[in-house]
Design a protein around this motif. Structure first.
Motif: not given
Lengths: 437, 437
Positions: A127, A331-337
């Motif tokens: 994240a 261009g997406a970031q990861g989904i922070p869990l």
């Protein structure tokens, strides 16, 4: 990296692979032979840039280009855009995964042990840099369960999951069920057929299933759990007699992973459980895995498939890799869990369960009244009871009881009190019953 | 929209809802009552900004704020960041979905009919503006199948899917199987219990399943199919006798959606099929749905759950909405779905199938030899044969044959030739057999 998926020459994404065992070499094989097809799917050219192994000269399932092999894992990480970790173990793997995530590089891993101990730390590292941490292969092999749990059910509320998440133990129990074999014989056959390791402890004692339970529960309940939060029992104590008795009553014994909401949090447990034979989980045979999920709105769902094996697990890894590549291309970031729910793991004591108890009792008048009094004293009621002769000893009866649902601590206290009765010669078995409703 | 999920005040994402029927009002209810929880999951505040309905004064399952209701769908679209389409039908829905996508607004829809006719056009519109088009609810209701097919299996190769994707017909066939009821009686019961509509044609004739088949196949095989590519038969011709005969042979009849690769492309079909009772699909009872997928690496997978209903379908819609919201919050574009494979839909003729055929034949010497000759002439071999008296007529036998696998056109030509034999009084039934292997 440019950020469009529609250029003529797709941008190149360098994939660093850690580990080239059964799954790793399969992943490498696909990347080396199906690059063009994967480029069409992802909009990027996935280029295997390095493979870290312990011994570059070791024999492998699939021939790998010598120039990609190295023992320098850090160099593979540093030279890659995205890292696939298939070495297993906690150390030094943890440091390597963190090295990649800290550098903003997305990581795909199948390492349930690492996730079940250090999942929160890895999620936080991801994240912080916007990297993705993906691990479909860590739970139930090829079965897409991590992603549905994270994405598809994201607008729903998971109440419970019941999982058969260890193929070895399911194979052993299925053999016992269908052939009447004893545990040792069924295990020996599983070893002979390659379904069980020479040292089967991690599977048979439930540790593998417990790690997966912690990983899946963290997703399902938006909280962080480790393997220590999972109450764990193995299948060594399951006898051919238990199996036969379960069958007679319309049940089958499975090693079940359970995660369920209860009054004060979430209870996580792994152990042998009797489930109705006609339940969809009852039909999960051989080394197959399945996860049965109950959600507030969606109702009952089940996900079924192969839980292990090189190719199936590689399929899950590649699915994660393709998704990560697409996200990077777009261009997406990861989904922070976030573990915003932070539901505590609660002990077995407060959980509602029902038990099947088999007792060897002295065969004389008044015994049933004594037993019934013990149940009544603990506020536990009996659902069904069946008495038969004990084939092992004269003067002894076998009594099979199933309780109504009760507080687990009360049920277990009842069993202990029964054990203390002079007329009870032996508590032969105690197995939880799960109706799956 | 800012692009971080970790601000103190989450950015607001305006959700425009088209339709407030059973599913729509459930979606609205969740957005209105669980906004804070959804904000934690997505990093954005989902704000219901408008609800387009045909009649603002109509009675609804859930009370909705009057100030959000309007008959002006375009205004709802124009005032929203993301659009949820739950009106159904082709026109004017198609124009509305295009209006949203052309404006770069992601769309969530459960409209299988629209997708099965205009899916390619909508995908292209989404790709052109970077909007997302999501439709988990369009196939098998609450079951996460669209996303696993698109993402989890993205690194694999789907060889075939077998789906029970219509709850009404599965309920009817299950009733016939368990109670021995005739089709009309089972359908009447389904209608009484709310599992079938007053006009059940779309379900019973297989049209609903065919639309879902086209949508799922487009994803599975990276190609664009419409409902016209799906060979479709309904279940009206399935008799109580067919059911009983299938049961006796260890099979059960299901309305099966099949998508499978064959030599020259992909064959898509919907119709009543005999499957082994012990196959995992054989255990899908009542109104439940399931999709059994065979992939090159992952092997066999099955996805099981409720295929219809307001709450289950709303769960799928909300899963899509949460995913879209996360993606928008993280600055990602939608994943453009390319039909790079462009595998043509091929007719039934070239497909390999096996058939169960029931014939009423004259009960006299030499009949079997005549029949066997017809099979031999068409290059079709017989797997099993069973003869019994026809309870309806004296002098007639009932002959149940199952063929080996053969070219469908050859099998059907054999049946036609049999029909022409003077000793064949009636071709009572012809049902494909699917072993699921």
């Amino acid at each position: 990296m440019t950020t469009t998926a529609h250029t003529q020459q797709p941008p190149v994404l360098k994939v660093g692979l850690l580990g080239a065992g059964t799954v790793g070499s399969q992943v490498a094989h696909v990347l080396l032979t199906r690059a063009d097809e994967l480029a069409l799917r992802t909009g990027v050219q996935l280029q295997l840039s390095g493979i870290a192994v312990r011994d570059t000269a070791a024999p492998r399932d699939v021939a790998l280009p010598a120039e990609l092999l190295t023992t320098d894992a850090d160099a593979v990480i540093d030279g890659a855009d995205v890292v696939v970790e298939l070495t297993g173990g906690i150390d030094p793997t943890r440091a390597r995964v963190l090295r990649a995530l800290n550098a903003g590089k997305s990581v795909i891993t199948g390492n349930k042990a690492l996730l079940a101990e250090h999942g929160r730390e890895l999620q936080d590292a991801a994240a912080a840099t916007g990297a993705q941490l993906s691990y479909e292969a860590a739970v139930a092999g090829a079965i897409p369960i991590v992603r549905p749990m994270r994405d598809s059910l994201a607008g729903d509320r998971v109440e419970r999951f019941l999982g058969i998440m260890n193929g070895t133990t399911n194979f052993v129990l299925d053999q016992m069920d269908t052939t009447g074999a004893a545990f040792d014989a069924a295990l020996a056959e599983a070893q002979e057929l390659g379904y069980a390791e020479a040292d089967p402890t991690a599977d048979v004692a439930g540790h593998d299933a417990a790690a997966k339970t912690a990983v899946l529960a963290s997703l399902a309940f938006h909280s962080s759990y480790t393997i220590d939060d999972v109450h764990c029992e193995g299948i060594r104590s399951v006898t051919a007699e238990d199996m036969a008795a379960a069958r007679e009553a319309g049940y089958v014994i499975k090693l079940l992973s359970v995660g369920e909401r209860c009054a004060d949090g979430v209870n996580l447990r792994v152990g042998p459980v009797m489930i109705p034979r006609e339940h969809v989980l009852g039909g999960v045979r051989g080394a197959y895995n399945a996860v049965f999920v109950t959600a507030a709105a969606a109702g009952s769902l089940m996900f079924y498939g192969q839980g292990a094996g090189g190719e199936p697990t590689a399929s899950a890894v590649l699915g994660d890799l393709v998704s990560a590549a697409r996200a990077i291309a777009l261009g997406a970031q990861g989904i922070p869990l976030a573990d915003y729910a932070a539901l505590p793991a609660v002990s077995m004591d407060e959980v509602s369960t029902k038990l099947a108890v088999t007792l060897a009792v002295t065969d004389r008048l008044g015994v049933l009244a004594q037993l019934a009094q013990v149940f009544a004293d603990h506020g536990v009621s009996i659902s069904t009871m069946q008495q038969s002769e004990d084939p092992r000893t004269t003067g002894t009866s076998m009594l099979r009881l199933v309780t109504h649902t009760g507080r687990h601590a009360d049920l277990m206290a009842t069993v202990e009190a029964l054990r203390g009765l002079p007329v009870v010669r032996d508590v032969v078995s105690v197995t939880p019953v799960e109706t799956g409703e």
